[in-house]
Design a protein around this motif. Structure first.
Motif, PDB file in Angstrom:
ATOM      1  N   ALA A 126     148.372 -15.039 -33.390  1.00  0.00           N
ATOM      2  CA  ALA A 126     148.529 -13.804 -34.174  1.00  0.00           C
ATOM      3  C   ALA A 126     148.571 -12.550 -33.304  1.00  0.00           C
ATOM      4  O   ALA A 126     149.456 -11.704 -33.477  1.00  0.00           O
ATOM      5  CB  ALA A 126     147.410 -13.701 -35.210  1.00  0.00           C
ATOM      6  N   ARG A 127     147.648 -12.378 -32.393  1.00  0.00           N
ATOM      7  CA  ARG A 127     147.611 -11.168 -31.561  1.00  0.00           C
ATOM      8  C   ARG A 127     148.892 -11.042 -30.726  1.00  0.00           C
ATOM      9  O   ARG A 127     149.505  -9.988 -30.655  1.00  0.00           O
ATOM     10  CB  ARG A 127     146.377 -11.158 -30.658  1.00  0.00           C
ATOM     11  CG  ARG A 127     146.195  -9.855 -29.908  1.00  0.00           C
ATOM     12  CD  ARG A 127     144.854  -9.730 -29.205  1.00  0.00           C
ATOM     13  NE  ARG A 127     143.686 -10.087 -29.984  1.00  0.00           N
ATOM     14  CZ  ARG A 127     143.153  -9.369 -30.978  1.00  0.00           C
ATOM     15  NH1 ARG A 127     143.721  -8.251 -31.342  1.00  0.00           N
ATOM     16  NH2 ARG A 127     142.069  -9.781 -31.605  1.00  0.00           N
ATOM     17  N   GLY A 128     149.304 -12.130 -30.119  1.00  0.00           N
ATOM     18  CA  GLY A 128     150.534 -12.117 -29.331  1.00  0.00           C
ATOM     19  C   GLY A 128     151.767 -11.909 -30.197  1.00  0.00           C
ATOM     20  O   GLY A 128     152.719 -11.238 -29.787  1.00  0.00           O
ATOM     21  N   MET A 129     151.754 -12.473 -31.392  1.00  0.00           N
ATOM     22  CA  MET A 129     152.883 -12.290 -32.309  1.00  0.00           C
ATOM     23  C   MET A 129     153.007 -10.830 -32.729  1.00  0.00           C
ATOM     24  O   MET A 129     154.121 -10.326 -32.904  1.00  0.00           O
ATOM     25  CB  MET A 129     152.734 -13.191 -33.535  1.00  0.00           C
ATOM     26  CG  MET A 129     152.935 -14.661 -33.249  1.00  0.00           C
ATOM     27  SD  MET A 129     154.594 -15.054 -32.649  1.00  0.00           S
ATOM     28  CE  MET A 129     155.549 -14.830 -34.143  1.00  0.00           C
ATOM     29  N   ALA A 130     151.871 -10.149 -32.880  1.00  0.00           N
ATOM     30  CA  ALA A 130     151.912  -8.719 -33.217  1.00  0.00           C
ATOM     31  C   ALA A 130     152.628  -7.958 -32.108  1.00  0.00           C
ATOM     32  O   ALA A 130     153.497  -7.118 -32.379  1.00  0.00           O
ATOM     33  CB  ALA A 130     150.499  -8.178 -33.426  1.00  0.00           C
ATOM     34  N   LEU A 131     152.297  -8.265 -30.868  1.00  0.00           N
ATOM     35  CA  LEU A 131     152.968  -7.612 -29.735  1.00  0.00           C
ATOM     36  C   LEU A 131     154.435  -8.017 -29.650  1.00  0.00           C
ATOM     37  O   LEU A 131     155.305  -7.190 -29.361  1.00  0.00           O
ATOM     38  CB  LEU A 131     152.241  -7.952 -28.427  1.00  0.00           C
ATOM     39  CG  LEU A 131     150.823  -7.394 -28.295  1.00  0.00           C
ATOM     40  CD1 LEU A 131     150.135  -7.982 -27.062  1.00  0.00           C
ATOM     41  CD2 LEU A 131     150.854  -5.878 -28.244  1.00  0.00           C
ATOM     42  N   ALA A 132     154.712  -9.289 -29.907  1.00  0.00           N
ATOM     43  CA  ALA A 132     156.093  -9.779 -29.850  1.00  0.00           C
ATOM     44  C   ALA A 132     156.974  -9.068 -30.885  1.00  0.00           C
ATOM     45  O   ALA A 132     158.094  -8.656 -30.581  1.00  0.00           O
ATOM     46  CB  ALA A 132     156.116 -11.286 -30.082  1.00  0.00           C
ATOM     47  N   MET A 133     156.457  -8.913 -32.093  1.00  0.00           N
ATOM     48  CA  MET A 133     157.250  -8.260 -33.140  1.00  0.00           C
ATOM     49  C   MET A 133     157.364  -6.754 -32.890  1.00  0.00           C
ATOM     50  O   MET A 133     158.391  -6.141 -33.201  1.00  0.00           O
ATOM     51  CB  MET A 133     156.660  -8.531 -34.529  1.00  0.00           C
ATOM     52  CG  MET A 133     156.715 -10.004 -34.945  1.00  0.00           C
ATOM     53  SD  MET A 133     158.372 -10.747 -34.881  1.00  0.00           S
ATOM     54  CE  MET A 133     158.256 -11.764 -33.416  1.00  0.00           C
ATOM     55  N   ALA A 134     156.337  -6.155 -32.283  1.00  0.00           N
ATOM     56  CA  ALA A 134     156.428  -4.737 -31.909  1.00  0.00           C
ATOM     57  C   ALA A 134     157.509  -4.551 -30.841  1.00  0.00           C
ATOM     58  O   ALA A 134     158.308  -3.605 -30.909  1.00  0.00           O
ATOM     59  CB  ALA A 134     155.078  -4.222 -31.422  1.00  0.00           C
ATOM     60  N   ALA A 169     154.916  -7.021 -37.360  1.00  0.00           N
ATOM     61  CA  ALA A 169     153.911  -6.792 -36.316  1.00  0.00           C
ATOM     62  C   ALA A 169     152.578  -6.402 -36.931  1.00  0.00           C
ATOM     63  O   ALA A 169     151.518  -6.904 -36.525  1.00  0.00           O
ATOM     64  CB  ALA A 169     154.391  -5.697 -35.352  1.00  0.00           C
ATOM     65  N   TRP A 170     152.589  -5.522 -37.932  1.00  0.00           N
ATOM     66  CA  TRP A 170     151.372  -5.090 -38.595  1.00  0.00           C
ATOM     67  C   TRP A 170     150.679  -6.263 -39.294  1.00  0.00           C
ATOM     68  O   TRP A 170     149.453  -6.404 -39.219  1.00  0.00           O
ATOM     69  CB  TRP A 170     151.684  -3.968 -39.589  1.00  0.00           C
ATOM     70  CG  TRP A 170     150.486  -3.496 -40.341  1.00  0.00           C
ATOM     71  CD1 TRP A 170     149.497  -2.668 -39.890  1.00  0.00           C
ATOM     72  CD2 TRP A 170     150.136  -3.841 -41.681  1.00  0.00           C
ATOM     73  NE1 TRP A 170     148.560  -2.478 -40.875  1.00  0.00           N
ATOM     74  CE2 TRP A 170     148.923  -3.184 -41.983  1.00  0.00           C
ATOM     75  CE3 TRP A 170     150.730  -4.635 -42.660  1.00  0.00           C
ATOM     76  CZ2 TRP A 170     148.302  -3.312 -43.218  1.00  0.00           C
ATOM     77  CZ3 TRP A 170     150.112  -4.750 -43.893  1.00  0.00           C
ATOM     78  CH2 TRP A 170     148.914  -4.099 -44.162  1.00  0.00           C
ATOM     79  N   LEU A 171     151.459  -7.112 -39.951  1.00  0.00           N
ATOM     80  CA  LEU A 171     150.880  -8.276 -40.628  1.00  0.00           C
ATOM     81  C   LEU A 171     150.236  -9.233 -39.631  1.00  0.00           C
ATOM     82  O   LEU A 171     149.139  -9.758 -39.864  1.00  0.00           O
ATOM     83  CB  LEU A 171     151.953  -8.988 -41.462  1.00  0.00           C
ATOM     84  CG  LEU A 171     152.377  -8.236 -42.719  1.00  0.00           C
ATOM     85  CD1 LEU A 171     153.691  -8.791 -43.263  1.00  0.00           C
ATOM     86  CD2 LEU A 171     151.283  -8.281 -43.777  1.00  0.00           C
ATOM     87  N   PHE A 172     150.896  -9.463 -38.495  1.00  0.00           N
ATOM     88  CA  PHE A 172     150.297 -10.314 -37.462  1.00  0.00           C
ATOM     89  C   PHE A 172     149.034  -9.660 -36.898  1.00  0.00           C
ATOM     90  O   PHE A 172     148.051 -10.343 -36.613  1.00  0.00           O
ATOM     91  CB  PHE A 172     151.298 -10.616 -36.343  1.00  0.00           C
ATOM     92  CG  PHE A 172     152.323 -11.647 -36.721  1.00  0.00           C
ATOM     93  CD1 PHE A 172     151.948 -12.922 -37.104  1.00  0.00           C
ATOM     94  CD2 PHE A 172     153.678 -11.339 -36.693  1.00  0.00           C
ATOM     95  CE1 PHE A 172     152.895 -13.881 -37.449  1.00  0.00           C
ATOM     96  CE2 PHE A 172     154.627 -12.287 -37.044  1.00  0.00           C
ATOM     97  CZ  PHE A 172     154.239 -13.561 -37.420  1.00  0.00           C
TER      98      PHE A 172
END
Length: 186
Positions: A126-134, A169-172
């Motif tokens: 989740a944390r990495g996915m937030a950065l990935a989507m950002a 990104a916010w959801l992740f």
């Protein structure tokens, strides 16, 4: 306890109907329209491409539903896959900048590639996915530059896609925060 298990199975059943039934209905629309109008002329190749761009997100959503209990994580995946689908569909159907044959439209597939590669780098956490989507949102916003250089005014569409990547990104991020909260409590 058996009520919870049965309720969970029933809930999964509805998700499966939506996830797999939706794409099936979307594929039926042009097939039926072809019977009543000469304006809709899909080839077998068109149906194959449509089936692939509908089935891949559906399969990934199915895997996500099995792998994660986090509603925020699941929603992040759905928004990201939905955004990638909309970009792919609009780019293949009519093109985002100019028509579908305009080579500058390849940059939008590059944005999707950034999302895919960065998701693998994040190991789908989740944390990495937030950065990935950002990062994907930044790449999407950057597509406005060549769009302007080409003389195209698709800024609103690019802004919508950028907002969708940011929503993912916010959801992740919410999913990562929720996981941290659960870990701290236990």
């Amino acid at each position: 306890m058996s009520g919870n298990i049965e309720g969970g199975a029933r809930h999964r059943g509805w998700w499966r109907i939506i996830v797999w039934g939706g794409p099936a209905v979307l594929l039926l629309i042009p097939a039926v329209a072809m019977q009543f109008s000469d304006e809709v002329q899909w080839t077998a190749f068109d149906f194959i491409v449509a089936a692939v761009i509908l089935a891949v997100p559906a399969a990934l959503i199915e895997l996500t539903m099995r792998a994660s209990r986090s509603v925020a994580y699941r929603a992040g995946v759905v928004v990201a896959l939905g955004t990638a689908f909309l970009i792919t569909w609009s780019n293949l159907a009519v093109g985002i900048i100019g028509n579908e044959d305009n080579p500058i439209n390849q940059i939008f597939f590059g944005v999707i590639l950034i999302a895919i590669v960065s998701a693998f780098i994040a190991n789908f956490r989740a944390r990495g996915m937030a950065l990935a989507m950002a990062a994907t949102a930044v790449a999407m916003a950057a597509t406005a530059i060549p769009a302007f250089m080409d003389g195209s005014v698709v800024v609103r569409l690019i802004a919508i896609f950028t907002a969708l990547w940011l929503l993912s990104a916010w959801l992740f991020h919410k999913a990562a925060t929720g996981q941290a909260t659960v870990a701290a409590e236990s």
